[in-house]
Design a protein around this motif. Structure first.
Motif, PDB file in Angstrom:
ATOM      1  N   SER A   2       0.859  -1.184   0.000  1.00 38.12           N
ATOM      2  CA  SER A   2       0.000   0.000   0.000  1.00 38.12           C
ATOM      3  C   SER A   2       0.899   1.238   0.000  1.00 38.12           C
ATOM      4  N   PHE A   3       0.306   2.405  -0.262  1.00 36.99           N
ATOM      5  CA  PHE A   3       1.102   3.624  -0.259  1.00 36.99           C
ATOM      6  C   PHE A   3       1.706   3.867   1.126  1.00 36.99           C
ATOM      7  N   LYS A   4       0.974   3.463   2.177  1.00 31.89           N
ATOM      8  CA  LYS A   4       1.469   3.684   3.550  1.00 31.89           C
ATOM      9  C   LYS A   4       2.744   2.892   3.804  1.00 31.89           C
ATOM     10  N   GLY A  20      -8.219   9.694  -4.497  1.00 35.36           N
ATOM     11  CA  GLY A  20      -8.900   8.397  -4.549  1.00 35.36           C
ATOM     12  C   GLY A  20      -7.989   7.263  -4.980  1.00 35.36           C
ATOM     13  N   TYR A  21      -6.655   7.473  -4.883  1.00 31.33           N
ATOM     14  CA  TYR A  21      -5.705   6.404  -5.194  1.00 31.33           C
ATOM     15  C   TYR A  21      -5.543   5.542  -3.938  1.00 31.33           C
ATOM     16  N   LYS A  22      -6.082   4.333  -3.959  1.00 30.77           N
ATOM     17  CA  LYS A  22      -6.014   3.490  -2.757  1.00 30.77           C
ATOM     18  C   LYS A  22      -4.769   2.615  -2.751  1.00 30.77           C
ATOM     19  N   GLU A  23      -4.499   1.991  -3.909  1.00 30.20           N
ATOM     20  CA  GLU A  23      -3.385   1.056  -4.039  1.00 30.20           C
ATOM     21  C   GLU A  23      -2.476   1.530  -5.167  1.00 30.20           C
ATOM     22  N   PRO A  24      -1.157   1.294  -5.062  1.00 33.37           N
ATOM     23  CA  PRO A  24      -0.302   1.610  -6.203  1.00 33.37           C
ATOM     24  C   PRO A  24      -0.630   0.692  -7.382  1.00 33.37           C
ATOM     25  N   THR A  25      -0.574   1.222  -8.605  1.00 37.02           N
ATOM     26  CA  THR A  25      -0.750   0.392  -9.803  1.00 37.02           C
ATOM     27  C   THR A  25       0.540  -0.436  -9.978  1.00 37.02           C
ATOM     28  N   PRO A  26       0.541  -1.460 -10.848  1.00 33.86           N
ATOM     29  CA  PRO A  26       1.757  -2.278 -11.004  1.00 33.86           C
ATOM     30  C   PRO A  26       3.018  -1.462 -11.329  1.00 33.86           C
ATOM     31  N   ILE A  27       2.924  -0.496 -12.244  1.00 35.36           N
ATOM     32  CA  ILE A  27       4.123   0.309 -12.561  1.00 35.36           C
ATOM     33  C   ILE A  27       4.558   1.119 -11.343  1.00 35.36           C
ATOM     34  N   GLN A  28       3.591   1.590 -10.568  1.00 34.64           N
ATOM     35  CA  GLN A  28       3.940   2.343  -9.357  1.00 34.64           C
ATOM     36  C   GLN A  28       4.612   1.429  -8.324  1.00 34.64           C
ATOM     37  N   GLN A  29       4.113   0.185  -8.199  1.00 34.00           N
ATOM     38  CA  GLN A  29       4.731  -0.762  -7.259  1.00 34.00           C
ATOM     39  C   GLN A  29       6.191  -0.986  -7.614  1.00 34.00           C
ATOM     40  N   GLN A  46       2.643   2.387 -20.967  1.00 28.84           N
ATOM     41  CA  GLN A  46       1.682   3.129 -21.780  1.00 28.84           C
ATOM     42  C   GLN A  46       0.956   4.148 -20.906  1.00 28.84           C
ATOM     43  N   THR A  47       0.339   5.132 -21.562  1.00 27.09           N
ATOM     44  CA  THR A  47      -0.563   6.040 -20.851  1.00 27.09           C
ATOM     45  C   THR A  47      -1.726   5.212 -20.316  1.00 27.09           C
ATOM     46  N   GLY A  48      -2.197   5.544 -19.128  1.00 21.93           N
ATOM     47  CA  GLY A  48      -3.316   4.804 -18.548  1.00 21.93           C
ATOM     48  C   GLY A  48      -2.872   3.812 -17.479  1.00 21.93           C
ATOM     49  N   THR A  49      -1.543   3.651 -17.334  1.00 17.74           N
ATOM     50  CA  THR A  49      -1.027   2.691 -16.357  1.00 17.74           C
ATOM     51  C   THR A  49      -0.747   3.334 -14.996  1.00 17.74           C
ATOM     52  N   GLY A  50      -0.839   4.652 -14.942  1.00 18.35           N
ATOM     53  CA  GLY A  50      -0.477   5.364 -13.712  1.00 18.35           C
ATOM     54  C   GLY A  50       0.994   5.749 -13.717  1.00 18.35           C
ATOM     55  N   LYS A  51       1.587   5.876 -14.909  1.00 17.72           N
ATOM     56  CA  LYS A  51       3.033   6.147 -14.991  1.00 17.72           C
ATOM     57  C   LYS A  51       3.388   7.547 -14.477  1.00 17.72           C
ATOM     58  N   THR A  52       2.463   8.503 -14.636  1.00 15.13           N
ATOM     59  CA  THR A  52       2.785   9.863 -14.178  1.00 15.13           C
ATOM     60  C   THR A  52       3.011   9.881 -12.666  1.00 15.13           C
ATOM     61  N   ALA A  53       2.060   9.290 -11.931  1.00 16.61           N
ATOM     62  CA  ALA A  53       2.229   9.249 -10.476  1.00 16.61           C
ATOM     63  C   ALA A  53       3.406   8.360 -10.083  1.00 16.61           C
TER      64      ALA A  53
HETATM   65  P1  AMP Z   1      -1.351   7.925 -16.449  1.00 13.63           P
HETATM   66  O1  AMP Z   1      -0.912   6.562 -16.954  1.00 13.63           O
HETATM   67  O2  AMP Z   1      -0.300   8.566 -15.598  1.00 13.63           O
HETATM   68  O3  AMP Z   1      -1.829   8.796 -17.566  1.00 13.63           O
HETATM   69  O4  AMP Z   1      -2.589   7.700 -15.455  1.00 13.63           O
HETATM   70  C1  AMP Z   1      -3.814   7.146 -15.887  1.00 13.63           C
HETATM   71  C2  AMP Z   1      -4.947   7.416 -14.930  1.00 13.63           C
HETATM   72  O5  AMP Z   1      -4.811   6.619 -13.743  1.00 13.63           O
HETATM   73  C3  AMP Z   1      -5.038   8.850 -14.442  1.00 13.63           C
HETATM   74  O6  AMP Z   1      -6.371   9.253 -14.552  1.00 13.63           O
HETATM   75  C4  AMP Z   1      -4.623   8.792 -12.985  1.00 13.63           C
HETATM   76  O7  AMP Z   1      -5.295   9.783 -12.238  1.00 13.63           O
HETATM   77  C5  AMP Z   1      -5.034   7.402 -12.570  1.00 13.63           C
HETATM   78  N1  AMP Z   1      -4.212   6.798 -11.496  1.00 13.63           N
HETATM   79  C6  AMP Z   1      -2.875   6.877 -11.355  1.00 13.63           C
HETATM   80  N2  AMP Z   1      -2.466   6.166 -10.280  1.00 13.63           N
HETATM   81  C7  AMP Z   1      -3.574   5.624  -9.715  1.00 13.63           C
HETATM   82  C8  AMP Z   1      -3.794   4.785  -8.564  1.00 13.63           C
HETATM   83  N3  AMP Z   1      -2.791   4.359  -7.799  1.00 13.63           N
HETATM   84  N4  AMP Z   1      -5.073   4.442  -8.288  1.00 13.63           N
HETATM   85  C9  AMP Z   1      -6.088   4.860  -9.070  1.00 13.63           C
HETATM   86  N5  AMP Z   1      -5.953   5.644 -10.166  1.00 13.63           N
HETATM   87  C10 AMP Z   1      -4.701   6.024 -10.497  1.00 13.63           C
END
Ligand code: AMP
Length: 195
Positions: A2-4, A20-29, A46-53
């Motif tokens: 988890s992020f914590k 509203g991000y509860k869990e890290p996505t796989p790329i974030q992990q 790819q875009t949509g994976t949560g790569k920005t965060a």
């Molecule tokens: P990105 O791939 O960075 O363009 O992100 C795709 C979408 O996923 C964006 O709308 C983000 O706000 C959302 N997102 C990123 N990280 C998370 C996360 N951990 N939980 C839920 N949504 C997320």
């Protein structure tokens, strides 16, 4: 995970909750802990994976852990839309902190960007062409950059930005962390990563 568990500071945990991000996505992990350990990271995402965060969260955490004058984070991306989206993510994840971010891209007046640069932003999200223009005019000092992010590096290569990027890299401190994100990994991108 988890992020914590990652051990993030309270302001980011709060912002993640608000988003509203509860869990890290796989790329974030995969990416967040490596980036926090100051490793260079190259990721196919790819875009949509949560790569920005995936790069924004550890970048902000590093700014919160140690105070210093900016700009400390430089993100380079191919389009105005992407640069704006990235900065929007940084802005939302830094709510409640004193961290300042800004965008630099062409097709709009330079003056507001020059004014913001005078206020020493912590984070700059930029398109290569306008960034280089402002550097040549002496408005941007990149000597304090600690982390460089090249987002959608494959698109930047396709769009012919590689010479501009190489000129920007020449102005960055040699001792820095490099983060490279691309949807595909053609040989040119691997060569850039090597550099
Ligand atoms: P990105 O791939 O960075 O363009 O992100 C795709 C979408 O996923 C964006 O709308 C983000 O706000 C959302 N997102 C990123 N990280 C998370 C996360 N951990 N939980 C839920 N949504 C997320």
């Amino acid at each position: 995970m988890s992020f914590k568990n990652i051990g993030l500071k309270e302001p980011i945990l709060k912002a993640l909750q608000q988003k509203g991000y509860k869990e890290p996505t796989p790329i974030q992990q995969l990416a967040i802990s490596s980036i926090l350990k100051n490793k260079d990271v190259m990721a196919a995402a790819q875009t949509g994976t949560g790569k920005t965060a995936a790069f924004a969260i550890p970048a902000i955490e590093s700014l919160l852990r140690r105070k210093a004058k900016g700009p400390r984070i430089l993100v380079i991306a191919p389009t105005r839309e992407l640069v704006s989206q990235i900065e929007d993510e940084f802005r939302k994840l830094t709510i409640g902190t004193k961290i300042k971010s800004m965008t630099i891209y062409g097709g709009v007046s330079e003056n507001p960007q020059i004014e913001k640069l005078k206020r020493n932003p912590d984070i700059i999200c930029a398109c290569p062409g306008r960034l280089l223009d402002l550097m040549r005019q002496g408005h941007v000092n990149l000597s304090r950059v600690e982390k460089l992010v090249l987002d959608e590096a494959d698109h930047m290569f396709d769009m012919g930005f590689l010479p501009d990027i190489n000129r920007i890299l020449d102005e960055l401190p040699e001792h820095r962390q490099n983060l490279l994100f691309a949807a595909t990994m053609p040989p040119e991108i691997r060569r850039l990563a090597q550099k």
